[in-house]
Design a protein around this motif. Structure first.
Motif, PDB file in Angstrom:
ATOM      1  N   ALA A 136     -12.221  -5.058  -7.770  1.00 19.78           N
ATOM      2  CA  ALA A 136     -11.673  -6.410  -7.920  1.00 19.78           C
ATOM      3  C   ALA A 136     -11.537  -7.172  -6.617  1.00 19.78           C
ATOM      4  O   ALA A 136     -11.085  -8.316  -6.611  1.00 19.78           O
ATOM      5  N   ILE A 137     -11.936  -6.572  -5.484  1.00 19.55           N
ATOM      6  CA  ILE A 137     -11.595  -7.132  -4.183  1.00 19.55           C
ATOM      7  C   ILE A 137     -12.199  -8.517  -3.954  1.00 19.55           C
ATOM      8  O   ILE A 137     -11.662  -9.320  -3.182  1.00 19.55           O
ATOM      9  N   THR A 138     -13.316  -8.848  -4.617  1.00 17.49           N
ATOM     10  CA  THR A 138     -13.920 -10.176  -4.449  1.00 17.49           C
ATOM     11  C   THR A 138     -13.527 -11.127  -5.579  1.00 17.49           C
ATOM     12  O   THR A 138     -14.004 -12.266  -5.611  1.00 17.49           O
ATOM     13  N   LYS A 139     -12.658 -10.680  -6.484  1.00 17.98           N
ATOM     14  CA  LYS A 139     -12.262 -11.486  -7.640  1.00 17.98           C
ATOM     15  C   LYS A 139     -10.851 -12.034  -7.430  1.00 17.98           C
ATOM     16  O   LYS A 139     -10.161 -11.657  -6.477  1.00 17.98           O
ATOM     17  N   PRO A 140     -10.390 -12.934  -8.302  1.00 11.24           N
ATOM     18  CA  PRO A 140      -9.004 -13.413  -8.184  1.00 11.24           C
ATOM     19  C   PRO A 140      -8.018 -12.248  -8.257  1.00 11.24           C
ATOM     20  O   PRO A 140      -8.163 -11.334  -9.074  1.00 11.24           O
ATOM     21  N   LEU A 141      -7.013 -12.290  -7.391  1.00 13.42           N
ATOM     22  CA  LEU A 141      -6.018 -11.229  -7.303  1.00 13.42           C
ATOM     23  C   LEU A 141      -4.631 -11.797  -7.586  1.00 13.42           C
ATOM     24  O   LEU A 141      -4.391 -12.986  -7.380  1.00 13.42           O
ATOM     25  N   PRO A 142      -3.702 -10.959  -8.050  1.00 15.48           N
ATOM     26  CA  PRO A 142      -2.327 -11.431  -8.231  1.00 15.48           C
ATOM     27  C   PRO A 142      -1.694 -11.799  -6.895  1.00 15.48           C
ATOM     28  O   PRO A 142      -2.194 -11.421  -5.828  1.00 15.48           O
ATOM     29  N   HIS A 143      -0.587 -12.514  -6.968  1.00 15.45           N
ATOM     30  CA  HIS A 143       0.095 -12.953  -5.752  1.00 15.45           C
ATOM     31  C   HIS A 143       0.462 -11.763  -4.866  1.00 15.45           C
ATOM     32  O   HIS A 143       0.282 -11.798  -3.649  1.00 15.45           O
ATOM     33  N   LEU A 144       0.975 -10.694  -5.458  1.00 15.64           N
ATOM     34  CA  LEU A 144       1.312  -9.482  -4.716  1.00 15.64           C
ATOM     35  C   LEU A 144       0.432  -8.335  -5.202  1.00 15.64           C
ATOM     36  O   LEU A 144       0.352  -8.081  -6.406  1.00 15.64           O
ATOM     37  N   VAL A 145      -0.228  -7.691  -4.264  1.00 19.60           N
ATOM     38  CA  VAL A 145      -1.094  -6.550  -4.571  1.00 19.60           C
ATOM     39  C   VAL A 145      -0.454  -5.294  -3.995  1.00 19.60           C
ATOM     40  O   VAL A 145      -0.135  -5.247  -2.800  1.00 19.60           O
ATOM     41  N   HIS A 146      -0.260  -4.299  -4.830  1.00 21.56           N
ATOM     42  CA  HIS A 146       0.249  -3.001  -4.379  1.00 21.56           C
ATOM     43  C   HIS A 146      -0.726  -1.938  -4.877  1.00 21.56           C
ATOM     44  O   HIS A 146      -0.756  -1.605  -6.053  1.00 21.56           O
ATOM     45  N   MET A 147      -1.530  -1.428  -3.960  1.00 22.07           N
ATOM     46  CA  MET A 147      -2.523  -0.403  -4.279  1.00 22.07           C
ATOM     47  C   MET A 147      -1.967   0.973  -3.951  1.00 22.07           C
ATOM     48  O   MET A 147      -1.239   1.142  -2.978  1.00 22.07           O
ATOM     49  N   HIS A 148      -2.348   1.964  -4.753  1.00 19.50           N
ATOM     50  CA  HIS A 148      -1.968   3.348  -4.441  1.00 19.50           C
ATOM     51  C   HIS A 148      -3.208   4.232  -4.412  1.00 19.50           C
ATOM     52  O   HIS A 148      -4.236   3.928  -5.024  1.00 19.50           O
ATOM     53  N   MET A 157       0.848  -1.185   0.000  1.00 16.95           N
ATOM     54  CA  MET A 157       0.000   0.000   0.000  1.00 16.95           C
ATOM     55  C   MET A 157       0.881   1.230   0.000  1.00 16.95           C
ATOM     56  O   MET A 157       1.824   1.330   0.789  1.00 16.95           O
ATOM     57  N   SER A 158       0.611   2.161  -0.903  1.00 18.58           N
ATOM     58  CA  SER A 158       1.360   3.420  -0.888  1.00 18.58           C
ATOM     59  C   SER A 158       0.414   4.571  -1.206  1.00 18.58           C
ATOM     60  O   SER A 158      -0.635   4.388  -1.824  1.00 18.58           O
ATOM     61  N   CYS A 159       0.827   5.745  -0.740  1.00 17.61           N
ATOM     62  CA  CYS A 159       0.059   6.962  -0.994  1.00 17.61           C
ATOM     63  C   CYS A 159       0.970   7.994  -1.632  1.00 17.61           C
ATOM     64  O   CYS A 159       2.081   8.231  -1.143  1.00 17.61           O
ATOM     65  N   HIS A 160       0.512   8.601  -2.711  1.00 16.72           N
ATOM     66  CA  HIS A 160       1.215   9.738  -3.295  1.00 16.72           C
ATOM     67  C   HIS A 160       0.807  10.960  -2.481  1.00 16.72           C
ATOM     68  O   HIS A 160      -0.297  11.486  -2.613  1.00 16.72           O
ATOM     69  N   VAL A 161       1.710  11.391  -1.620  1.00 16.13           N
ATOM     70  CA  VAL A 161       1.411  12.457  -0.661  1.00 16.13           C
ATOM     71  C   VAL A 161       1.808  13.782  -1.308  1.00 16.13           C
ATOM     72  O   VAL A 161       2.978  14.147  -1.337  1.00 16.13           O
ATOM     73  N   GLU A 162       0.816  14.491  -1.802  1.00 11.73           N
ATOM     74  CA  GLU A 162       1.063  15.667  -2.634  1.00 11.73           C
ATOM     75  C   GLU A 162       0.631  16.976  -1.986  1.00 11.73           C
ATOM     76  O   GLU A 162       0.929  18.044  -2.511  1.00 11.73           O
ATOM     77  N   ARG A 163      -0.078  16.891  -0.872  1.00 16.31           N
ATOM     78  CA  ARG A 163      -0.557  18.111  -0.204  1.00 16.31           C
ATOM     79  C   ARG A 163      -0.153  18.102   1.268  1.00 16.31           C
ATOM     80  O   ARG A 163      -0.993  18.267   2.158  1.00 16.31           O
TER      81      ARG A 163
END
Length: 233
Positions: free
Chosen positions: A170-182, A1-7
């Motif tokens: 996609a949270i209830t569907k098949p997901l990749p082995h590693l999930v990185h959301m931003h 999990m990452s956030c683009h912290v712009e403000r």
């Protein structure tokens, strides 16, 4: 999990983002990818808040090459700008581990500068942004990889696999082995969206073991030529 912290200097945005960092929904650490302050922004406030973020979770360097509201380059030397900002981080006592180019932009010179700074690169994407022109530069990658650069060096690249909106669908569907959301810090100004981000993270934690950004157990090997797209190839 990452956030683009712009403000960082926006009090309302920072209050909500700081609270989310501390709450850590689903036990997932949120890595702060921080855009340095522009000349019109108070650097002292920015540094104080960046140090707060650094005390709570992993953090990195996010760059907007043109302006605070225009992420992709529109002139100049993008690689030199990366080095300049990377040096500034160190001058103020911060040591980012990660990098993400604004608007998902990168090119061969930029990624060499990222390697010079010792960063893990997070600019690669598992999907092509719909707003890009036919020959605009980006990097396509769906899993962590050691990327062999034109100079012969290798750089660890952890791609972003989902935006918040994509993962929510996609949270209830098949997901990749590693999930990185931003997501972006200013999204938290919308209380319904902020609640949805927390809910998606809690749901993701039921399906995947929470990791901090960069905690990858395996990575494939590839080359810059194989992953660069558009003018960055």
């Amino acid at each position: 999990m990452s956030c683009h912290v712009e403000r960082v200097n926006d009090d309302r945005v920072w209050e909500r983002y700081s609270a989310l960092l501390r709450r850590r929904p689903g036990g997932i650490p949120i890595a702060s990818l921080l855009r340095p302050p522009s000349p019109s922004e108070d650097a002292d406030v920015w540094i104080r808040r960046a140090r707060e973020a650094a005390s709570l979770a992993p953090y990195g360097h996010h760059i907007h090459w043109t302006s605070p509201t225009h992420a992709r380059p529109s002139g100049g030397d993008p690689a030199a700008r990366v080095r300049e900002e990377g040096g500034w981080f160190r001058e103020v006592g911060l040591e980012p581990r990660f990098f993400c180019g604004g608007g998902w932009y990168t090119d061969a010179a930029v990624v060499e500068a990222v390697a010079d700074l010792g960063y893990i690169d997070c600019t690669a994407l598992a999907w092509r942004p719909s707003y890009l022109g036919a020959d605009e530069a980006w990097v396509e990658l769906s899993q962590p990889a050691w990327v062999r650069l034109p100079s012969g060096r290798d750089i660890l690249t952890v791609p972003t696999t989902h935006s918040f909106g994509m993962l929510a669908k996609a949270i209830t569907k098949p997901l990749p082995h590693l999930v990185h959301m931003h997501f972006h810090d200013y999204e938290l100004l919308d209380r319904r969206r902020a609640a949805a981000i927390s809910a998606v993270l809690r749901a993701l934690a039921l399906r995947r073991r929470p990791l901090a950004l960069g905690e990858v157990s395996s990575a494939v090997e590839t080359t810059w030529a194989e992953v660069a797209r558009g003018a960055g190839a």
